[in-house]
Structures are given as C-alpha cells and as structure tokens.
Design an enzyme around this catalytic site. Sequence first.
Site, PDB file in Angstrom:
ATOM      1  N   LYS B  95       0.822  -1.217   0.000  1.00 28.14           N
ATOM      2  CA  LYS B  95       0.000   0.000   0.000  1.00 28.14           C
ATOM      3  C   LYS B  95       0.856   1.267   0.000  1.00 28.14           C
ATOM      4  O   LYS B  95       0.466   2.287  -0.569  1.00 28.14           O
ATOM      5  CB  LYS B  95      -0.935   0.005   1.212  1.00 28.14           C
ATOM      6  N   GLU B 117      -9.918   5.546   2.951  1.00 25.53           N
ATOM      7  CA  GLU B 117     -10.697   4.427   3.479  1.00 25.53           C
ATOM      8  C   GLU B 117      -9.699   3.324   3.783  1.00 25.53           C
ATOM      9  O   GLU B 117      -8.602   3.309   3.245  1.00 25.53           O
ATOM     10  CB  GLU B 117     -11.707   3.954   2.432  1.00 25.53           C
ATOM     11  N   SER B 384       1.796  -9.525  -0.721  1.00 24.71           N
ATOM     12  CA  SER B 384       1.437  -8.103  -0.674  1.00 24.71           C
ATOM     13  C   SER B 384       1.669  -7.476   0.699  1.00 24.71           C
ATOM     14  O   SER B 384       1.844  -6.271   0.814  1.00 24.71           O
ATOM     15  CB  SER B 384      -0.026  -7.937  -1.081  1.00 24.71           C
TER      16      SER B 384
HETATM   17  C1  LIG Z   1      -1.713  -6.926   2.587  1.00 28.28           C
HETATM   18  C2  LIG Z   1      -2.831  -6.616   1.647  1.00 28.28           C
HETATM   19  N1  LIG Z   1      -2.899  -7.267   0.479  1.00 28.28           N
HETATM   20  C3  LIG Z   1      -3.882  -7.045  -0.398  1.00 28.28           C
HETATM   21  C4  LIG Z   1      -4.900  -6.142  -0.138  1.00 28.28           C
HETATM   22  C5  LIG Z   1      -5.986  -5.990  -1.144  1.00 28.28           C
HETATM   23  O1  LIG Z   1      -5.932  -4.826  -1.868  1.00 28.28           O
HETATM   24  P1  LIG Z   1      -5.541  -4.780  -3.408  1.00 28.28           P
HETATM   25  O2  LIG Z   1      -6.361  -5.774  -4.119  1.00 28.28           O
HETATM   26  O3  LIG Z   1      -5.837  -3.403  -3.796  1.00 28.28           O
HETATM   27  O4  LIG Z   1      -4.087  -5.102  -3.512  1.00 28.28           O
HETATM   28  C6  LIG Z   1      -4.879  -5.428   1.059  1.00 28.28           C
HETATM   29  C7  LIG Z   1      -5.938  -4.456   1.366  1.00 28.28           C
HETATM   30  O5  LIG Z   1      -6.163  -4.004   2.430  1.00 28.28           O
HETATM   31  C8  LIG Z   1      -3.813  -5.678   1.977  1.00 28.28           C
HETATM   32  O6  LIG Z   1      -3.746  -5.035   3.144  1.00 28.28           O
END
Ligand SMILES: Cc1ncc(COP(=O)(O)O)c(C=O)c1O
Lengths: 265, 404
Positions: B95, B117, B384
């Site tokens: 993020k 948000e 992520s």
């Molecule tokens: C660690 C992590 N991965 C994935 C996501 C999902 O978001 P996005 O699909 O935008 O990557 C989030 C959302 O809060 C997250 O905190």
Amino acid sequence: MTSKLKPIFKDNKAFIPFVVTNDPDFESTVNNVVALAEGGADIVELGLPFSDPVADGPVIQAADIRALKADPDISTDTFFDIVEAIRKETQVPLVFLTYLNIPFQYGYEKFCARCEALGVDGLVIPDLPVEERGEIDPFAAKHGIDIIPLVTPTSASRIEKIVSKATGFIYVVSSLGVTGERSKFADDLSELVTRIRTVTDVPTAIGFGIHTPEQAAEMTGIADGAIVGSACVNLVAEYGNQAPQKLTDYTKQMKTAIAGQTSKA
Amino acid sequence: MTELNLELNKNTTGRYGEYGGQYIPETLMNQLDLMTKAYEHYKNDPEFKTELHDLLVDYANRPSLLYYAKRMTEDLGGAQIYLKREDLNHTGAHKINNVIGQALLAKHMGKTRLIAETGAGQHGVATATIAALFGMECEVFMGKEDTDRQKLNVYRMELLGAKVHPVTSGSMVLKDAINAALQEWATRVDDTFYVMGSATGPHPYPLMVRDFQSIISQESKSQLKEQTGKLPDMVVACVGGGSNAIGSFANYIDEPSVQLVGAEAAGKGVDTDLTAATVERGSEGIFHGMKSMFLQNKTGQINPVYSISAGLDYPGVGPEHAALAASGRAQYVGITDDEAVDAFEYIAKTEGIVAAIESCHAVAYVQKIAPKMRKDQIIVCTLSGRGDKDVASIAKYKGVNIDD
Ligand SMILES: Cc1ncc(COP(=O)(O)O)c(C=O)c1O
C-alpha cells in the site's frame, strides 16, 4: 425534443418535494405522493432506493434502508408498479432520482420506455456527470425523458459544459456535501444561477438542505424552484400512516411561502 | 534501483475496454479534473519523479526482495517459486507504494489534509504514515466491523496522528468506508485529497494506482532476469480492489508467454452467499465511480460480501481487472477462507514468513498449481503484506485464545 418539465416553471415558482419509493411500503408511497400532489406540489421527485446512496445524507440513507428492508429483493418492475398505482390517482409530474446502476441493470432502453409510458418525465442521476451522459442520453431523448443535470458550488468552469446539454430543469446543489437539512447555504448561489442563465433558459431549482418555508422563499428568490428531500422523508419516517396529512399541510405551507417570489438573480 | 517508469501505461483515457469511467457526483468532478491534469503534468516532471524515487528507496525500503522460496519449491515439487516481498516494505505492505505517489501529488497540488478508506487497515496505516512524514492532517474511514477485526492497526493509525472514524452505515466494512470517505470528501474538497487505496474508483484513480504499484513488476522483471535470465511463466497475486495485482501484472501484460492469475476471496465458497469472488460471481455494473464487475442483485443493489480477510471483502474490482478478465488475458480464481488459513500456516512453517491473510490467498493458489507445473517453470507470487496484523484473528479462527 420538447420538455414536459420546462413549462412547469413558466409562470410559477416550482415546489418539488421528494420521497423514497417503497418507504416504508408500496401503499404508503402511493398515498404520500397523492398527498403531495393534493398539497400543490409542482413536481414530485421519487427516489429509487439504493443500497449505497453516496450522494445522500443520513436521513435519505435511512429511508433507502427502510425501503429495501421492507422488500430486499424489490425489483425495478415493482418500482414501476408503484408509479402505475400512483398514476391511477394523480397526474402530478414525476421525476425519478436514481443511482445509475438501477437503470443500467434494467436496461436503459426499457427503463426509459417505461418512464415514458407512465409519465415519469425526468431522471436525476447523482452519479452521472456530464462526461458520462452518453450512457443514457440517446435512450432518454428517444422517449422524451429529461436527464436533469446537477450543478454544484464546485462546478466552476464546468458549468457551461454541463448546462449547455440541459433540458427540463437544472438541479442546483445548494452547498457542499450530501443531502440533509441545513441552516446555511453556499454564499454564491445567486452568482451560480446568474452564470447558468447566461448560457441557457432552462429553469433552475435549488436543492440540498432546504426545509423551512423561509428558506424556500429565499431560494426561489434566486432560482425557479425549490427541491425538498430530507424534510419530507422525515415526515414520512415520523408520522407513519398520518404522514399524508402532514405532507399535504407542509406542501401547502411551502407553496404559500414561495408564491409571488420573483427571481433576483 | 532504476526510477519508476510512469510512462509504461499508454492508455491514459480512464477507459479499459468498456470498463472504467467517472460515475461520481458532480461535487467531486472538478477535483477529479484537477487531479487528472496534475497527475498528467507531474508524472513527466523530473523533480517529482526524483522525489518519488527517493521516498521509495530511502523511506519505503525499495526495491523489495525477489526471494527464491527453495523449501516451498522442493516441497511442492513443481515450478520454481519466487516471492515478491512487498511485506518487507516500510509499514508492511504494498500500500505504501501508492500512498507515497498520491500523497506527493496532493502536496504538489497544495493540499494539506489526506483522507482515506481502509479495510484491513494497511492502507490507512500507510496513509497515516506518509501524512505524519509530510506534516499533513489525516483522517481514515474504516468499517466498524473492521475496526473490531483489526484493532492493532486502528491503534497504529492513532499513534501516527491520524483520526480514525469507525463507519456504522451499511454492512460496516470496506465498501461502507469508501462511501463515508467519498461523502467526507464531498463536504470538504478545497484542502483535502482523497487517497484511494486500490486500483478502483473513478478515473484517474485506477490509472494512478496502477502506475504507482507497477514498481512491483518493474522490479520483479529485472530481478528475475538477473537471477535466472528468464521471464516468469506465471505471476500470481491476490485481488481485493486489485492494486497489488495490477502492479504485479503491469510489466508483463505485453508478454504473452506470462500467465497472469488473480486470487480472489471466495470466503465460504464461490457458490455460497458468503463470498467476495467478484470476477467469478459478479456481473457488470456501475458503482463507486466506475463501470466494472460487482457482486449485486438483479435490481442493481450491491450485495454484502464476506471473506475472512478484511482487505479482500470488497464487492467490486478495479476496471482494468474487469477488462483483463473479459479479454481472457488474466484469470481469476477463488480461494476459500480455509485454503487461505492453511496457506498462512504453510508459508510460516516452510519459509518462516508470516504473510498477510490477503496475500495467503495467492499463496494458496501457488500451492495448488505449482505441483502441476514443470520444474523448469517459474512462478512469481506477490506477498502483498505481512501477517502480524492477522495473528490474533487466525488464532481465533483456529479456536485458540491468546487474549491475555
Ligand atoms: C496486505 C494486503 N494485500 C492485499 C490487499 C488488497 O488490496 P488490493 O487488491 O488493492 O491489492 C490489502 C488491502 O487491504 C492488503 O492489506
């Protein structure tokens, strides 16, 4: 295309109350609209309940939730059935307020055709800015439905682009934020309306926050009409099956307040 | 590290096939126009790009590692598995890549207040962090359900100086937090910039978020080339709104040999009502500023959605993913709560990595597909985020009480 809504503003300031379809149920909606018509409403704006009404404040959000709670799987056909029942009682001009996803799911052509058949003459679509009007414009035009654009105190250099496409009337948003009763409006509303009038002769109606007769008088001193949402929705929420009488009285009061106003803008 | 290429994306119209657009109240349109113009200007501005680069490197700890998961590869017995370690970024998730970009743009636009948000809290934490760094005001909207699920992140945001608003409307999760943030923005546009947390919403957000997150695949492509001399055969990432996934895909979209897979949250199962598998179960619609795929009923009411993961339970998906799914360029697969929790434990025990429950949806797919692939094939899987925030709720899911 000749608008059915535009002439309503010709020799008379318009009072445009708003209630939510199916709030709290089918029958009440019919009775409430009839009551608004009896009070002298010039146009009634019917909100189609949406799960996520991002342009609306707490009062209308709550009404949408009530309407959907009463019938979670309510179909757009049922919305039209309610209008059909209203049409058996009154020929008051009607417009819908709807988020775009509802007509999108129903199909724009079918939606506009049913509006035409039932005398729903305009659509206020809060999440349809001028850039995206092409979505629905051809269908609306074909069926003689006005897409009522919104102009806000933040529209700035966008005003010309927005109102040059307007038919019916122009919804002038009184202030920033979401719908709901207010005691203060944007300072430059007269300027906003004046600017609109340099571009088009399509009438204007101010909405968002108006609830007292004094405010309605003040706003119709600036524009050609006043739209009142949350205050009517509050009456519906508060008075249940006594709501029709309250709505008729309130409409009469508001009509009296705006009678004889002339625009200063 | 080479500078982020903000010119990778040639389509800057805000339309991805029939998806995308700007379906948003007029009150916000002028701001979106200004934002679009500002972004088009600054993405070509050498000074802006240098600032962005320096923050990504010196503050966010980029480049993130591309790590060869040897034990996982051996255990699964098929394709070689490389993990793109976004969990090692400052604040613990991808993020931050996007927040640095948007907040820097906000600063250049003269804004002094950031709102956001958040679902899992990671985007809120990243926004609060950069607001602190830039000396900006920050307010974060978070569904009440999520403030309960992610208490640690709520406190973390407050510690960073942000005000957290628990949102009690609707189903009290991510979609409702977005509604509340949009409403707050409509009330106060002049000094406020809405930092959107995923590749969703009206144009220019999906475009900007994709560009800022494309650092993930820009790095992984050159790192893998350095380590193996090859392109991956498959890239896997989890999909909530789709920001880490679109960033993981961006530099491979024009490489037809690379298969792109998004792992969606199936919750209790794609065929149940307790799901958030938007691409598989959803239909075309218009919501939150975009035309895309949504979980909704026939009338067009947006459905409540469910996933164990607070970051993936969103009823929509970014418009570019809708287009990639429609064209068949990317595939989207549903991963259930149980599969994600298994993956959470599996990657902890095999690789010593506690990964975010969101990311574990991608890991779960790798567990399924790797054994079916050849040993000379390569999967790049994006982690992520890190999983510290999830430890308590996974313990609870497993029936373990760690409260005192
Ligand atoms: C660690 C992590 N991965 C994935 C996501 C999902 O978001 P996005 O699909 O935008 O990557 C989030 C959302 O809060 C997250 O905190």
